[in-house]
Scaffold this active site. Structure first.
Site, PDB file in Angstrom:
ATOM      1  N   GLU A 285       8.482   1.823   7.187  1.00 48.56           N
ATOM      2  CA  GLU A 285       8.792   3.300   6.950  1.00 48.56           C
ATOM      3  C   GLU A 285       9.629   3.790   7.850  1.00 48.56           C
ATOM      4  OE1 GLU A 285       4.692   5.264   5.948  1.00 48.56           O
ATOM      5  OE2 GLU A 285       5.202   6.336   7.707  1.00 48.56           O
ATOM      6  N   HIS A 306      -0.338 -23.187   5.249  1.00 51.10           N
ATOM      7  CA  HIS A 306      -1.110 -23.618   3.775  1.00 51.10           C
ATOM      8  C   HIS A 306      -0.719 -22.926   2.659  1.00 51.10           C
ATOM      9  CE1 HIS A 306      -2.817 -26.902   6.439  1.00 51.10           C
ATOM     10  NE2 HIS A 306      -2.477 -25.988   7.470  1.00 51.10           N
ATOM     11  N   LYS A 420       2.337  10.730  -4.178  1.00 51.06           N
ATOM     12  CA  LYS A 420       1.400  11.828  -3.986  1.00 51.06           C
ATOM     13  C   LYS A 420       1.497  12.951  -4.976  1.00 51.06           C
ATOM     14  CE  LYS A 420       1.314  11.480   1.105  1.00 51.06           C
ATOM     15  NZ  LYS A 420       1.823  12.235   2.278  1.00 51.06           N
TER      16      LYS A 420
HETATM   17  O1  PA5 Z   1       3.890   7.225  10.071  1.00 54.18           O
HETATM   18  C1  PA5 Z   1       3.629   8.388   9.461  1.00 54.18           C
HETATM   19  O2  PA5 Z   1       4.001   9.427   9.725  1.00 54.18           O
HETATM   20  C2  PA5 Z   1       2.529   8.160   8.312  1.00 54.18           C
HETATM   21  O3  PA5 Z   1       2.277   6.907   8.147  1.00 54.18           O
HETATM   22  C3  PA5 Z   1       1.223   9.075   8.666  1.00 54.18           C
HETATM   23  O4  PA5 Z   1       0.869   8.550   9.867  1.00 54.18           O
HETATM   24  C4  PA5 Z   1       0.403   8.704   7.424  1.00 54.18           C
HETATM   25  O5  PA5 Z   1       0.648   9.306   6.309  1.00 54.18           O
HETATM   26  C5  PA5 Z   1      -0.928   9.766   7.887  1.00 54.18           C
HETATM   27  O6  PA5 Z   1      -0.600  11.073   8.166  1.00 54.18           O
HETATM   28  P1  PA5 Z   1      -1.643  11.991   8.925  1.00 54.18           P
HETATM   29  O7  PA5 Z   1      -1.773  11.836  10.062  1.00 54.18           O
HETATM   30  O8  PA5 Z   1      -0.629  13.407   8.582  1.00 54.18           O
HETATM   31  O9  PA5 Z   1      -2.745  12.256   7.843  1.00 54.18           O
END
Ligand code: PA5
Length: 449
Positions: A285, A306, A420
């Site tokens: 990410e 494996h 989303k």
């Molecule tokens: O690293 C990030 O920002 C995302 O992976 C969020 O942690 C994830 O989308 C969850 O978001 P939130 O804590 O706002 O529910």
């Protein structure tokens, strides 16, 4: 507290490339420290381990105790950065068969909101129905769909079971200090809350209450975890070429520039599976943007030798490995001798299981290097809270440096929004136009019919 061995990776690049990459990594470290790079409003994680006070630790421990008194199961609700850090640390530090330990005194920690599984949630409700339970709901934005759905369902069950007034004492919310639907709900219903600092993004938040509260609930030493991270923060702040975070970022980018576009994090310890999952999110990410970035993959060896071993040995050569090694095990078990020796294992009788695992690791490293796969090796002395805290911080720091070397903003995730938008439109959320999507779906259906 952590060793980094690059010999079997630097042999795949020239001395000039290695020197240039290290220099670039040191510059990226300067940018990170000066707060002058992209996403610099999300650098709170850098000094986080030093800012967690003994009072913070004790208030988290008190909340954990209150939440777990007489409770058999604590459901931790969250997704992505609000899930993986706690899951990784709890798995790394727990007994492999914790749920089955006789005379278990602590509640079992289970997770929800990390998927939209109807069976998963139904089966969880079935279990919670007959057990005393509590819940921690974690969402920085307070509006993420997956945990919001899970929380609505778990909250309803808690309220029906214990009554609204008593249920509120079984719920703790971890969210933004002032904004978001979860903050509003928590204030209205009177839940205890913990705040996530504004300048710490989800995947860098394991050392905030996001990770620390569930880890404390599971009974692990959060002070030692933070201390490990604080000590690693000092080591990785050093502006020299011995800094392991600088070296790890430098080798990743040098190999990437040589066409090694996939990094496979390899672990040899079954308790490290979710640490790998956490690492995948951290790097995927943070770096996968602007059509750039190393693709982070993970395997659990020797099991996956494996299934994936053939590919790693002889498939496309666009990958490198990072082997994560736990240098000493917490238990001791030797292979017994057998008079009949029908399984022909007497040649290793008397050896520890870990010695066999170490030889599997060494043998794999040599084979993969021979097969054209550069291997970076990261070692931690053992699996305890201190070492794991150091490892988490090491990966975070290297990720910040590496993202800047790549030229992206490692602290945002604009691409996560696309699915989303479509999902909301398809589900008919007010304000989301679904006409274009419906047309595409109809067209797809026509083509497949
Ligand atoms: O690293 C990030 O920002 C995302 O992976 C969020 O942690 C994830 O989308 C969850 O978001 P939130 O804590 O706002 O529910």
């Amino acid at each position: 507290m952590l060793t980094l061995n690059l010999k079997t990776a630097t042999s795949f690049i020239s001395a000039e490339q290695w020197k240039a990459s290290r220099e670039k990594a040191l510059k990226a470290l300067d940018t990170l420290d000066a707060g002058s790079g992209k996403g610099n409003d999300f650098l709170g994680w850098i000094h986080l381990p030093d800012t967690v006070t003994p009072a913070d630790i004790s208030s988290l421990q008190t909340a954990a105790k209150k939440l777990t008194d007489g409770v058999e199961i604590v459901v931790v609700i969250g997704i992505g950065g609000s899930y993986l850090g706690a899951k990784a640390v709890i798995e790394a530090l727990s007994h492999s068969f914790a749920a089955l330990l006789p005379g278990r005194r602590r509640p079992l920690v289970v997770f929800a909101g990390q998927n939209i599984g109807e069976d998963y949630l139904s089966e969880l409700l079935e279990i919670l129905d007959t057990r005393s339970s509590a819940c921690i709901v974690i969402s920085k934005s307070g509006t993420t769909t997956e945990p919001a759905i899970a929380f609505r369902i778990i909250k309803k069950q808690l309220e029906e079971k214990y009554g609204k007034a008593a249920a509120k004492n079984r719920i703790v919310a971890v969210t933004d200090q002032s904004r978001g639907a979860l903050r509003t709900l928590a204030a209205q219903d009177g839940y205890q809350t913990f705040a996530i600092p504004d300048d710490v993004g989800g995947r860098f938040s394991v050392l905030t209450p996001v990770g620390l509260l569930p880890i404390a609930v599971a009974g692990f030493d959060i002070a030692a975890l933070v201390k490990g991270a604080a000590d690693m923060a000092k080591i990785t702040a050093e502006k020299n070429i011995d800094n392991p975070a600088v070296n790890y970022a430098a080798i990743r980018n040098a190999l990437y520039n040589q066409g090694k576009k996939i990094e496979v994090l390899v672990n040899y310890h079954p308790k490290m599976h979710y640490l790998t999952e956490w690492w995948k999110q951290l790097y995927g990410e943070s770096e996968g943007k602007e059509h750039k970035g190393i693709f982070p993959a993970g395997v659990d060896f020797t099991g996956d030798l494996h299934s994936m071993g053939q590919y790693l040995q002889e498939g496309e050569r666009g990958l490198f490995e990072t082997a994560l090694s736990v240098e000493s095990e917490n238990n001791r078990l030797e292979i017994p001798s057998d008079e009949q020796n029908l399984d022909q294992l007497n040649f290793i009788a008397g050896k520890r299981i870990s010695e066999c695992n170490n030889m599997a690791e060494l043998g794999t490293l040599l084979a993969h290097v021979d097969g054209g796969v550069p291997v970076v090796r990261i070692g931690i002395p053992q699996l305890d809270a201190y070492a794991v805290g150091g490892l988490l911080y090491f990966f975070e720091k290297a990720c910040g440096i590496s993202g800047y070397m790549l030229g992206v903003n490692p602290f945002d995730q604009p691409g996560v929004e696309a699915y989303k938008k479509n999902m909301f439109a398809l589900l008919g959320k007010p304000g989301y136009d679904s006409s274009e999507l419906k047309r595409i779906v109809d067209e797809l259906n026509e083509r497949t019919n």
